[in-house]
Design a protein around this motif. Structure first.
Motif, mmCIF file in Angstrom:
data_model
loop_
_atom_site.group_PDB
_atom_site.id
_atom_site.type_symbol
_atom_site.label_atom_id
_atom_site.label_comp_id
_atom_site.label_asym_id
_atom_site.label_seq_id
_atom_site.Cartn_x
_atom_site.Cartn_y
_atom_site.Cartn_z
ATOM 1 N N MET A 569 -13.484 -36.783 -36.613
ATOM 2 C CA MET A 569 -14.333 -37.193 -35.482
ATOM 3 C C MET A 569 -14.347 -38.713 -35.447
ATOM 4 S SD MET A 569 -15.869 -34.494 -34.049
ATOM 5 C CE MET A 569 -17.550 -34.771 -33.589
ATOM 6 N N TYR A 570 -13.383 -39.313 -34.783
ATOM 7 C CA TYR A 570 -13.302 -40.765 -34.812
ATOM 8 C C TYR A 570 -14.565 -41.423 -34.230
ATOM 9 C CZ TYR A 570 -12.745 -45.457 -33.524
ATOM 10 O OH TYR A 570 -13.017 -46.774 -33.385
ATOM 11 N N SER A 571 -15.084 -42.389 -34.971
ATOM 12 C CA SER A 571 -16.160 -43.230 -34.457
ATOM 13 C C SER A 571 -16.247 -44.514 -35.275
ATOM 14 C CB SER A 571 -17.498 -42.491 -34.535
ATOM 15 O OG SER A 571 -18.540 -43.349 -34.098
ATOM 16 N N PRO A 572 -16.474 -45.663 -34.612
ATOM 17 C CA PRO A 572 -16.684 -46.904 -35.355
ATOM 18 C C PRO A 572 -18.105 -46.980 -35.914
ATOM 19 C CG PRO A 572 -16.926 -47.348 -33.039
ATOM 20 C CD PRO A 572 -16.594 -45.877 -33.156
ATOM 21 N N LEU A 573 -18.867 -45.944 -35.627
ATOM 22 C CA LEU A 573 -20.260 -45.878 -36.055
ATOM 23 C C LEU A 573 -20.399 -44.519 -36.730
ATOM 24 C CD1 LEU A 573 -23.193 -47.163 -35.515
ATOM 25 C CD2 LEU A 573 -23.345 -45.451 -33.733
ATOM 26 N N GLN A 574 -20.527 -44.520 -38.038
ATOM 27 C CA GLN A 574 -20.592 -43.235 -38.742
ATOM 28 C C GLN A 574 -21.852 -43.186 -39.585
ATOM 29 O OE1 GLN A 574 -18.914 -40.583 -38.284
ATOM 30 N NE2 GLN A 574 -16.703 -40.915 -38.160
#
Ligand code: NOJ
Ligand code: CA
Length: 700
Positions: A569-574
Motif C-alpha cells: 500500500m504505497y504511501s509517503p505517510l505510513q
C-alpha cells in the motif's frame, strides 16, 4: 481537373481526414480513434493490441443555461504532437517518472451556435488514454452551468468489476466483485450504513473502477487533475455495458459552474493484458501539472504512531468528559469532571513521544486534543471546533517542548465536523497556531453531512475547498492528510504537500466489524490509482476485544500481512497504528516497521491479480536496501519472489517475516516465523503465504 481524378483526390482527402483522427501510443499497442457520427456527435474508440477496449462511445456535455455541447459539431482543426520528458517527484514510488505520449487535439465547432467551439485533447500513453474537454476563451462562450457530462465508456462485454456503490458522500464501502450485469442485483446489500451517504442509481459506481474482461484485459477507469469541477461517478447501462459519467450535484442539483477559458478533468482509461502494468502506471500523475511550489524542501515523507487506535477500538475517548450536550464556550472544562478515559492527555502523549523517539518514528498523531468532541458526533451543528483550544489536560506548550527535545513532531488533528465554512473561517488562525507550536503536518477529517446543508463531499464546491485547504497549508509549510475528502486524482504531483488521503475504507473498519480479507488486494487497483492512502496498517493485536471487551471485531489478516502492507500500500505517510504496549511484546516483528522505507527509488510489481494477491519489491530512496511485501486474500498461496532488480553479482542478507506454519487470519493470525537467508539477483524464493496472510522481506 479530370472528373475521376477529382473524386480520387476527394477520397484521398477523406481517408487522410479519418486517419488524421487516429493516433497510436508510442509503443503502438494502443490505438485511439476519434470520429464525428451522424448529426455531428463526437465519439471515440480505444483498442489494445488490435482488441477493442472501448467501443464507439459518445462525448459531450449537457448545459443548463446555454446550448449544450452534445451535437451539431464539425471538425475545424486537428493537431498531433508527441511529448517525452522525465521528471522527479518530490516523493514517490520511483525516483524518475517518464511522461511519454502522443497527443491529438481536435477543435469542434458548432456552426448553429454562432461558431462556438470546444476542444477535446487526447493523450495516448503506452499504458492508457487520458482525454479532456477544453473550453477556450471566445466571444460566444463565457459562463455556463453543467447539467450533466455525457462521457461514455462503451465496454465490450459483461466484464468482471471491482466496484463501490456510487455515492456523493462516502467511499467507505466494501468493494464488491461481480460481473457488470450483477451490479443491479447486488447494489442494495452493498450500500452499508454510513454517517453520510447519498447514492444515486441502482447501477451507479465510483471510480477508480477496476475491470477485467473475459479475455484477460485489465481496464481501469478514473479521472486525473480534478480541479474546480465535480467528482465523476459512473452510471452503467447494464443491457449494453455502457458506462456514462455522472457528476456530483450541488445543493440545488447543478453539476458545475464554469467560465471560459476552462477545462474538465482528464478522463482516464488504463489498460493492459497484465495486471501488474495497471499498478505500475504513472499516467494519472503524468496528466497532472508539475508542482506549483518553488520550495519543496519542507515536504518530507513521515512514519508515525498516534493516539488513535485506542479511541477507534473504544479503549479510550476523544472527548474529555461524558457530557452529552456541552455547549462550546459555555461549559468550563476546567470545572468539568473528566471521564477518566481521555486519550490525549499530556502524560500519555509523552509516552507515545518516548516510544516514537526510541523506535525512530518521525511523528506522533494526537486526536481528541481540542475542545468540542462531546458536542459533535452524530449531531449536525455549524460551530463545534475552533481548532486552537486544547482540553485542560493537554498542555500544548509543554508537549511542543518535550517532542522537540526528543526530535519528534506532533501531527495536528482537525476534525472539521463536516462544517466546511466554520473550518475555512478558522483556517488561518489554526495554521498559525500549528506553526507557533511546532506542528508541520495536519490530519483533517470531514465526518458526517456537509454544512452548508445539501452540499456533498464530492461536489465542485467541496473539491474547491479541499484544494484551498492544501494551498493555504502550503503558505504555512504544512503537509495535509485529509480524511473523508474527495478521492485523489494525482494532484499530489502539483501540490506535493498533499501527502495523504483516506477516501476509502481504512483499517479503522477492522474495529467496526472488519474488512474482507481480499480488501487490500483490491485497493491498489482502485483507490490507490489516484494517489496514496493513509490506510494506517500495523495492527498486531488482531482481536479488538483485547483493548475493549465489548468490541468483538477482529482484523481480517494475519500479523505478517499487516507488515507486508507497508510495501503493497504505497504511501509517503505510513502509520504504525497499534498501541506501543502491543509493539513492545512483538519487538522482533516490529523491527520490519522500524526499518521499512516510506520513499522509494524504484518499484517492481512482481505479481498481481486484483482481489487475489499482490507482490511488490521496492528500493529505498538513496539506500542499498530493498523491501518486499506480498499479500493474499483468504486463499493461501505460494508467493513467487524474484530478486532480479538487485545489483548483479552481489550477495545481500534478506530477513524474511513469514506467516507461521499454522497461521491463518481467522484462527491463528499472530503466528509468524522470522529467518535470514542470503540472496542475489538470481535467487527465486517460493514462500508459503497463509489464508489472509503475507510475507515481508527486508534486504540489506
Ligand atoms: C474518521 C477518520 O478516518 C479517523 O481516522 C478519525 O479518527 C475519525 N474520523 C475522528 O475524526
Ligand atoms: Ca474515515
Amino acid at each position: 481537373m479530370h472528373k475521376t481524378l477529382l473524386v480520387a483526390a476527394l477520397m484521398l482527402h477523406a481517408v487522410l481526414f479519418v486517419k488524421a483522427q487516429e493516433i497510436t501510443s508510442p509503443d503502438k499497442n494502443l490505438t485511439l480513434k476519434f470520429e464525428l457520427k451522424d448529426n455531428g456527435v463526437p465519439t471515440y474508440q480505444l483498442s489494445y493490441k488490435q482488441r477493442p477496449v472501448i467501443k464507439t462511445s459518445k462525448l459531450g456535455l449537457e448545459t443548463k443555461d446555454v446550448p449544450s455541447f452534445l451535437d451539431g459539431f464539425t471538425v475545424t482543426n486537428t493537431e498531433q504532437s508527441t511529448f517525452d520528458e522525465s521528471w522527479n517527484p518530490v516523493w514517490g514510488e520511483q525516483k524518475t517518472i517518464r511522461n511519454h505520449y502522443n497527443e491529438l487535439l481536435v477543435t469542434l465547432t458548432q456552426k448553429s451556435v454562432q461558431d462556438r467551439y470546444i476542444r477535446i485533447r487526447f493523450r495516448l500513453f503506452n499504458d492508457g488514454l487520458g482525454f479532456r474537454y477544453e473550453f477556450p476563451s471566445q466571444k460566444n462562450l463565457n459562463y455556463f452551468i453543467i447539467k450533466e457530462e455525457h462521457t461514455q465508456f462503451a465496454l465490450t462485454g459483461d466484464h468482471k468489476a471491482f466496484w463501490l456503490p456510487g455515492d456523493f458522500d462516502t467511499e467507505e464501502y466494501e468493494t464488491v466483485t461481480s460481473n457488470l450485469s450483477e451490479i443491479r442485483g447486488k447494489m442494495k446489500a452493498a450500500v452499508t450504513p454510513n454517517v453520510s451517504q447519498t447514492t444515486f442509481s441502482p447501477t451507479g459506481v465510483q471510480t477508480p473502477l477496476m475491470l477485467k474482461s473475459k479475455d484477460g484485459l485489465y481496464i481501469n477507469i478514473h479521472e486525473a487533475a480534478l480541479i474546480d469541477y465535480s467528482c465523476m461517478s459512473l452510471n452503467l447501462d447494464d443491457k449494453n455495458f455502457i458506462l456514462e459519467s455522472f457528476l456530483t450535484p450541488d445543493a440545488i442539483g447543478d453539476k458545475g459552474y464554469m467560465q471560459a477559458p476552462t477545462q474538465s478533468p482528464w478522463r482516464t482509461i488504463i489498460v493492459s493484458d497484465k495486471a501488474a502494468d495497471i499498478l505500475a502506471s504513472k499516467t494519472i500523475l503524468n496528466l497532472n501539472e508539475p508542482t506549483k511550489y518553488k520550495d519543496v524542501s519542507w515536504i518530507k515523507p513521515i512514519k508515525y504512531v498516534g493516539v488513535w487506535w485506542e479511541m477507534i477500538t473504544g479503549k479510550s475517548t476523544w472527548a474529555y468528559t461524558d457530557l452529552e450536550n456541552v455547549q462550546l464556550g459555555i461549559t468550563d472544562y476546567s470545572k468539568t469532571k473528566p471521564n477518566g478515559k481521555h486519550g490525549a492527555n499530556t502524560q500519555h502523549v509523552k509516552e507515545y513521544i518516548d516510544f516514537a523517539a526510541k523506535n525512530g518514528f518521525d511523528a506522533v498523531l494526537v486526536e481528541g486534543w481540542n475542545q468540542g468532541w462531546e458536542d459533535w458526533f452524530g449531531k449536525t451543528k455549524d460551530y463545534v471546533f475552533d481548532f486552537v483550544t486544547p482540553y485542560p489536560d493537554f498542555d500544548v506548550k509543554e508537549l511542543h517542548r518535550y517532542a522537540a527535545s526528543k526530535g519528534v513532531k506532533i501531527i495536528m488533528h482537525h476534525e472539521t465536523s463536516g462544517s466546511v465554512r466554520n473550518y475555512e473561517r478558522h483556517l488561518d488562525t489554526a495554521y498559525k497556531f500549528m506553526v507557533e507550536n511546532g506542528y508541520n503536518a495536519v490530519k483533517s477529517g470531514y465526518v458526517g453531512q456537509i454544512i452548508p446543508r445539501g452540499e456533498h463531499h464530492y461536489g465542485q464546491w467541496l473539491v474547491n475547498h479541499y484544494l484551498y485547504d492544501i494551498t493555504k497549508a502550503a503558505e504555512y509549510k504544512i503537509m495535509v492528510n485529509a480524511h473523508e475528502a474527495v478521492r485523489p486524482t494525482g494532484l499530489s504531483r502539483t501540490y506535493p504537500n498533499l501527502i495523504g488521503n483516506e477516501a476509502a475504507r481504512g483499517t479503522e473498519y477492522e474495529a467496526f466489524g472488519g474488512n474482507n480479507p481480499d480488501h487490500t488486494t483490491i485497493l491498489p487497483f482502485t483507490r490507490l490509482m489516484g494517489g496514496p492512502m493513509d490506510y494506517t496498517p500495523g495492527i498486531f493485536q488482531t482481536r479488538v476485544s483485547a483493548y475493549n471487551p465489548e468490541n468483538k471485531s477482529f482484523v481480517h489478516t494475519t500479523l505478517v500481512h499487516q507488515l507486508a502492507l507497508y510495501v503493497t500500500m504505497y504511501s509517503p505517510l505510513q502509520m504504525a497504528a497499534d498501541l506501543p504496549e502491543t509493539y513492545n511484546k512483538f519487538m522482533d516483528a516490529f523491527q520490519f516497521i522500524k526499518d521499512v522505507a516510506v520513499d522509494w527509488d524504484e518499484t517492481n510489481i512482481l505479481e498481481a491479480e486484483p482481489g487475489d494477491y499482490i507482490t511488490i519489491a521496492r528500493k529505498a530512496k538513496n539506500k542499498e536496501e530493498w523491501y518486499i511485501g506480498s499479500i493474499t486474500d483468504e486463499n493461501p498461496r505460494i508467493a513467487n519472489i524474484t530478486f532480479e532488480y538487485l545489483p548483479k553479482g552481489k550477495t545481500y542478507e534478506a530477513t524474511i517475516y513469514a506467516d507461521g506454519k499454522d497461521a491463518s487470519y481467522d484462527k491463528n493470525p499472530q503466528s509468524y516465523a522470522i529467518r535470514k537467508i542470503k540472496v542475489t539477483s538470481k535467487t527465486v524464493l517460493k514462500q508459503k503465504v497463509a489464508s489472509g496472510g503475507g510475507v515481508a522481506i527486508s534486504v540489506k
